[in-house]
Design a protein around this motif. Structure first.
Motif, mmCIF file in Angstrom:
data_model
loop_
_atom_site.group_PDB
_atom_site.id
_atom_site.type_symbol
_atom_site.label_atom_id
_atom_site.label_comp_id
_atom_site.label_asym_id
_atom_site.label_seq_id
_atom_site.Cartn_x
_atom_site.Cartn_y
_atom_site.Cartn_z
ATOM 1 N N LYS A 358 0.830 -1.195 0.000
ATOM 2 C CA LYS A 358 0.000 0.000 0.000
ATOM 3 C C LYS A 358 0.872 1.255 0.000
ATOM 4 N N ILE A 359 0.580 2.176 -0.900
ATOM 5 C CA ILE A 359 1.309 3.448 -0.945
ATOM 6 C C ILE A 359 1.146 4.158 0.396
ATOM 7 N N GLY A 360 2.261 4.598 0.959
ATOM 8 C CA GLY A 360 2.231 5.257 2.261
ATOM 9 C C GLY A 360 2.479 4.314 3.421
ATOM 10 N N GLN A 361 2.419 3.007 3.160
ATOM 11 C CA GLN A 361 2.673 2.014 4.191
ATOM 12 C C GLN A 361 4.133 2.075 4.632
ATOM 13 N N LYS A 362 4.381 2.028 5.937
ATOM 14 C CA LYS A 362 5.741 2.111 6.452
ATOM 15 C C LYS A 362 6.280 0.713 6.737
#
Length: 431
Positions: A358-362
């Protein structure tokens, strides 16, 4: 007239073992006591529920109240009894620690059953309002209880810490209200809310407040639901409710850790099965202990000396990278850049799906060598030196595609968010 019953008998509970074998602090264990604790008795044992005459002039159980009967019928169904068995088995690791706390604070041992309705005894339970853990603490309700929340951990998921906090809160509620039904209601709705309800009604009686609309529906149902489940669970033998095999209970201790440690590497050093330490440390968001604060790592007691030895030698101390997923990233590309295996990244990030990032997932990435931050597709994009004037129908997404860049990088270079609405005529920096 409403009749009452009082919990004052000995009950035979299937599979419940009073083995006080969990420790909040690291303490030496007497060898003879350890041997006794680790030698389980028969599955059928005597479990005493004591009257709380020193604390209440009221009875804890209102056995024939209609609202209690409704929940008793619900939970004595075959499905309900199976559910209660599974929930009580979840409590096995720390059940006796909670009983010990209740005994120490001299409050009813039936409160052991409160997490059954709070969370189903799941450390990872999260309510719609954000309450977390077996005792369902909100972020704004942990002050004063030595419970931390950070990027690395959420100690609301620690059953040992939150059990101490919950017992303190329940004991305080009772000291203020002098009635266990009201104290339970205050645990659900908040102490000030219950005090306001009492003030408005002019009467400090839970059943009166409930019947006359002084309580929210959730709180009005909360107490009878707890009391119904309590009546059932103290008769677990009769209902064939299994509490879990006491032979599986192990002793644990905590070890102070001051740096980041990868639990998976520690498990390998100790020859423990993968995930064994994560089960004992559910507060950790990743498989790594916090690098910036002291963490009390819970380990099986028999491995305490080995863990201390490894810490002293620095064998399992690691550094790490924090990386935020961008468009087009893959675990394979990250593993090649950082010099770790894909499996190592997966193990360091519980619940990650390598096929759906997921984009933004750390992500936490163990640092086994020194490398610069991974730039992903941006390494191929070049410098943003050109300008583009926004036209009718343009979006960040369409402009990014047209200029062979990512929407995140385009937004970042222009100090916008990905969801920003563009104005016709606005000038954007592009590669």
């Amino acid at each position: 007239m409403l009749s009452t019953t009082y919990l004052s008998a000995n009950y035979t509970i299937k599979g419940a073992s009073i083995l006080f074998c969990f420790f909040l602090f690291t303490v030496p264990v007497n060898a003879s006591i350890k041997k006794m604790l680790m030698s389980p008795n028969e599955n059928k044992i005597q479990f005493a529920y004591f009257e709380q005459l020193n604390f209440s002039n009221h009875k804890l159980i209102f056995s024939n109240h209609p609202s209690i009967q409704k929940f008793k019928a619900q939970y004595t169904s075959p499905e309900g009894l199976e559910y209660l068995s599974k929930v009580m088995q979840r409590s096995l690791l720390y059940r006796d620690f909670i009983l010990d706390l209740l005994d120490t604070y001299q409050i009813p041992k039936e409160l052991l059953f409160l997490p059954v309705i709070e969370s189903g005894y799941s450390e990872y339970a999260v309510s719609k309002s954000g309450a977390t853990g077996i005792w369902q603490f909100m972020e704004n309700s942990i002050s004063g209880y030595d419970i931390s929340i950070s990027e690395w951990l959420d100690e609301r998921r620690d059953p040992w810490k939150t059990s101490l906090a919950a017992v303190k809160k329940l004991a305080y509620n009772y000291s203020v209200l002098g009635d266990w039904a009201l104290a339970l209601a205050a645990y659900n709705a908040g102490l000030n809310a219950i005090k306001r309800s009492i003030s408005s009604a002019g009467k400090a009686d839970f059943w009166y407040l409930s019947a006359h609309g002084y309580l929210k529906t959730e709180t009005a149902q909360y107490v009878p639901k707890f009391l119904a489940i309590t009546e059932i669970l103290i008769q677990s033998q009769e209902f064939n409710i299994e509490w879990g095999n006491p032979k599986s209970v192990i002793q644990t201790e905590t070890v102070s850790v001051h740096k980041a440690i990868d639990l998976h590497l520690l498990e390998k050093e100790l020859s423990l099965s993968d995930g064994a330490l994560s089960i004992l440390n559910p507060a950790l968001k990743y498989s790594i202990t916090p690098p910036d604060q002291t963490y009390e790592l819970r380990v099986p007691s028999e491995y305490t000396s080995q863990v201390l030895n490894l810490l002293e030698k620095g064998t399992v101390l690691i550094s790490y990278y924090m990386y935020e997923i961008k468009s087009g990233d893959t675990l394979y590309a990250l593993s090649k850049h950082y010099g770790v295996s894909v499996q190592a990244i997966i193990q360091a990030n519980n619940g990650i799906n390598p096929n759906v990032l997921k984009i933004g997932q750390k992500l936490i990435i163990p640092a086994l060598k020194e490398v610069g931050m991974y730039m992903g597709n941006r390494e191929k994009i070049g410098i943003f030196t050109s300008r583009y004037t926004v036209k009718q129908g343009d979006t960040l997404w369409s402009i990014a595609l047209a200029h062979n860049t990512t929407v995140e990088n385009l937004a970042e270079q222009n100090k916008l968010s990905v969801s920003s609405i563009l104005k016709i005529g606005a000038v954007l920096l592009v590669p």
